[in-house]
Design a protein around this motif. Structure first.
Motif, PDB file in Angstrom:
ATOM      1  N   LEU A  27       0.734  -1.222   0.023  1.00 22.62           N
ATOM      2  CA  LEU A  27      -0.127  -0.108   0.099  1.00 22.62           C
ATOM      3  C   LEU A  27       1.085   1.317  -0.042  1.00 22.62           C
ATOM      4  CD1 LEU A  27      -2.950   0.871  -0.118  1.00 22.62           C
ATOM      5  CD2 LEU A  27      -2.852   1.032   2.592  1.00 22.62           C
ATOM      6  N   ILE A  28       2.112   1.172   0.483  1.00 19.45           N
ATOM      7  CA  ILE A  28       2.786   2.323   0.839  1.00 19.45           C
ATOM      8  C   ILE A  28       3.119   2.863  -0.821  1.00 19.45           C
ATOM      9  CG2 ILE A  28       5.197   3.151   1.602  1.00 19.45           C
ATOM     10  CD1 ILE A  28       3.236   2.914   3.467  1.00 19.45           C
ATOM     11  N   PRO A  29       3.752   2.170  -1.576  1.00 19.82           N
ATOM     12  CA  PRO A  29       4.087   2.817  -2.889  1.00 19.82           C
ATOM     13  C   PRO A  29       2.838   3.269  -3.634  1.00 19.82           C
ATOM     14  CG  PRO A  29       5.180   0.626  -2.656  1.00 19.82           C
ATOM     15  CD  PRO A  29       4.487   0.554  -1.534  1.00 19.82           C
ATOM     16  N   LEU A  30       1.730   2.540  -3.514  1.00 19.99           N
ATOM     17  CA  LEU A  30       0.433   3.095  -4.165  1.00 19.99           C
ATOM     18  C   LEU A  30       0.181   4.552  -3.751  1.00 19.99           C
ATOM     19  CD1 LEU A  30      -2.109   2.761  -5.846  1.00 19.99           C
ATOM     20  CD2 LEU A  30      -2.994   1.624  -3.984  1.00 19.99           C
ATOM     21  N   LEU A  31       0.317   4.738  -2.271  1.00 21.66           N
ATOM     22  CA  LEU A  31      -0.066   6.094  -1.639  1.00 21.66           C
ATOM     23  C   LEU A  31       0.824   7.050  -2.129  1.00 21.66           C
ATOM     24  CD1 LEU A  31      -1.222   4.928   2.034  1.00 21.66           C
ATOM     25  CD2 LEU A  31      -2.621   5.721  -0.042  1.00 21.66           C
ATOM     26  N   TYR A  32       2.273   6.600  -2.066  1.00 22.83           N
ATOM     27  CA  TYR A  32       3.102   7.662  -2.372  1.00 22.83           C
ATOM     28  C   TYR A  32       3.031   8.195  -3.819  1.00 22.83           C
ATOM     29  CZ  TYR A  32       6.389   7.353   1.801  1.00 22.83           C
ATOM     30  OH  TYR A  32       6.728   7.438   3.226  1.00 22.83           O
ATOM     31  N   GLY A  33       2.887   7.056  -4.762  1.00 27.13           N
ATOM     32  CA  GLY A  33       2.525   7.283  -6.167  1.00 27.13           C
ATOM     33  C   GLY A  33       1.355   8.442  -6.591  1.00 27.13           C
ATOM     34  N   LEU A  34       0.317   8.180  -5.874  1.00 27.46           N
ATOM     35  CA  LEU A  34      -0.835   8.970  -5.981  1.00 27.46           C
ATOM     36  C   LEU A  34      -0.556  10.229  -5.173  1.00 27.46           C
ATOM     37  CD1 LEU A  34      -3.718   6.563  -4.718  1.00 27.46           C
ATOM     38  CD2 LEU A  34      -3.002   7.292  -7.014  1.00 27.46           C
ATOM     39  N   GLY A  35       0.042  10.189  -4.323  1.00 28.69           N
ATOM     40  CA  GLY A  35       0.563  11.725  -3.676  1.00 28.69           C
ATOM     41  C   GLY A  35       1.395  12.492  -4.959  1.00 28.69           C
TER      42      GLY A  35
ATOM     43  N   LEU B 118      13.349  11.504  -6.261  1.00 31.89           N
ATOM     44  CA  LEU B 118      12.879  12.050  -5.090  1.00 31.89           C
ATOM     45  C   LEU B 118      11.722  11.043  -4.288  1.00 31.89           C
ATOM     46  CD1 LEU B 118      13.001  13.824  -2.255  1.00 31.89           C
ATOM     47  CD2 LEU B 118      11.590  15.455  -3.528  1.00 31.89           C
ATOM     48  N   LEU B 119      10.839  10.692  -5.387  1.00 35.08           N
ATOM     49  CA  LEU B 119       9.844   9.580  -4.830  1.00 35.08           C
ATOM     50  C   LEU B 119      10.575   8.480  -4.677  1.00 35.08           C
ATOM     51  CD1 LEU B 119       6.617   8.858  -4.545  1.00 35.08           C
ATOM     52  CD2 LEU B 119       6.868   8.410  -6.773  1.00 35.08           C
ATOM     53  N   VAL B 120      11.197   8.089  -5.343  1.00 34.83           N
ATOM     54  CA  VAL B 120      11.841   6.663  -5.352  1.00 34.83           C
ATOM     55  C   VAL B 120      12.899   6.704  -3.897  1.00 34.83           C
ATOM     56  CG1 VAL B 120      13.623   4.885  -6.364  1.00 34.83           C
ATOM     57  CG2 VAL B 120      11.908   6.220  -7.703  1.00 34.83           C
ATOM     58  N   SER B 121      13.572   7.752  -3.906  1.00 36.53           N
ATOM     59  CA  SER B 121      14.350   7.849  -2.560  1.00 36.53           C
ATOM     60  C   SER B 121      13.608   7.806  -1.302  1.00 36.53           C
ATOM     61  CB  SER B 121      15.116   9.234  -2.697  1.00 36.53           C
ATOM     62  OG  SER B 121      15.815   9.243  -1.541  1.00 36.53           O
ATOM     63  N   ALA B 122      12.279   8.430  -1.346  1.00 33.74           N
ATOM     64  CA  ALA B 122      11.497   8.580   0.014  1.00 33.74           C
ATOM     65  C   ALA B 122      10.870   6.921   0.145  1.00 33.74           C
ATOM     66  CB  ALA B 122      10.324   9.569  -0.100  1.00 33.74           C
ATOM     67  N   LEU B 123      10.643   6.288  -0.952  1.00 34.64           N
ATOM     68  CA  LEU B 123      10.104   4.940  -0.774  1.00 34.64           C
ATOM     69  C   LEU B 123      11.191   4.007  -0.322  1.00 34.64           C
ATOM     70  CD1 LEU B 123       7.994   4.266  -4.300  1.00 34.64           C
ATOM     71  CD2 LEU B 123       7.095   4.024  -1.896  1.00 34.64           C
TER      72      LEU B 123
END
Length: 222
Positions: free
Chosen positions: A116-124, A150-155
């Motif tokens: 669920l974490i990658p999905l939420l981050y991706g939508l954000g 930056l998104l990949v780094s945060a994930l």
């Protein structure tokens, strides 16, 4: 048990370096709030070298030190008119180093258990880009590419640990506010203070997470 068998704590120099970082951070935020240039630029240039020196004194990896020094390069470049793109490239390289640190220490394996974490981050990420895109103009493609890194780094930070994941989210927040600035959207009160406070907290959390977690973590029990 002999004293030599006890785990060694951080050297005194490391504690002084970390104290220096926080004192410099507080001074910088006060200068930003008061709009006192060029002193705020001077304190900004001191922050990441202090954090990198602390990480080195604590035995930080080459990847972590590279991430901090590249971030420092980004700080310096972004302070100079006309060097926004080189500054963004320097920060992009810093995030690539962070990603390497987290992936080498099992972040992707742990993320597989958190679908669920990658999905939420991706939508954000998609929502944020949609909001700022109309005002970016020619800066749109490079900003989108950087924000994806930056998104990949945060994930991967979240896959590494909760502490690192919090740092990754704060980095996302800080850079999202810079994106708001680029697109000429309305600013928050104390915009510059919030950008720097979240950025410095992010860098500390990412660094301390990599320093405090063992480099070789055992795999899941069979």
């Amino acid at each position: 048990m002999r004293d030599s068998d006890l785990p060694a704590g951080p050297p005194p120099s490391a504690r002084w370096l970390l104290t220096g970082f926080w004192v410099c951070a507080a001074s910088h935020l006060l200068l930003v709030a008061a709009d006192l240039g060029p002193w705020d630029a001077l304190t900004k240039a001191m922050l990441l070298p202090l954090l990198a020196a602390w990480a080195a004194a604590r035995g930080g990896s080459r990847g972590l030190l590279a991430a901090l020094l590249l971030s420092w390069g980004g700080d310096v470049l972004l302070s100079i008119d006309g060097l926004f793109i080189p500054g963004m490239v320097s920060f992009g390289a810093a995030h690539a180093c962070y990603i390497g640190c987290f992936v080498r220490r099992g972040a992707l394996r742990r993320l597989q258990r958190l679908p669920l974490i990658p999905l939420l981050y991706g939508l954000g990420w998609a929502a944020g880009i949609a909001v700022i895109w109309p005002g970016l103009g020619s800066m749109g493609p490079p900003v989108a590419a950087y924000s994806l890194l930056l998104l990949v780094s945060a994930l991967t930070a979240r896959g590494f640990s909760v502490r690192a994941g919090t740092g990754g989210l704060l980095f996302l927040l800080s850079d999202s506010l810079i994106g708001v600035d680029l697109s000429d959207l309305p600013r928050l009160p104390l915009h510059g203070v919030i950008v720097m406070a979240t950025y410095l907290a992010a860098q500390y959390l990412l660094t301390s997470a990599l320093l405090n977690k063992p480099r070789h973590t055992p795999g899941p029990p069979r």
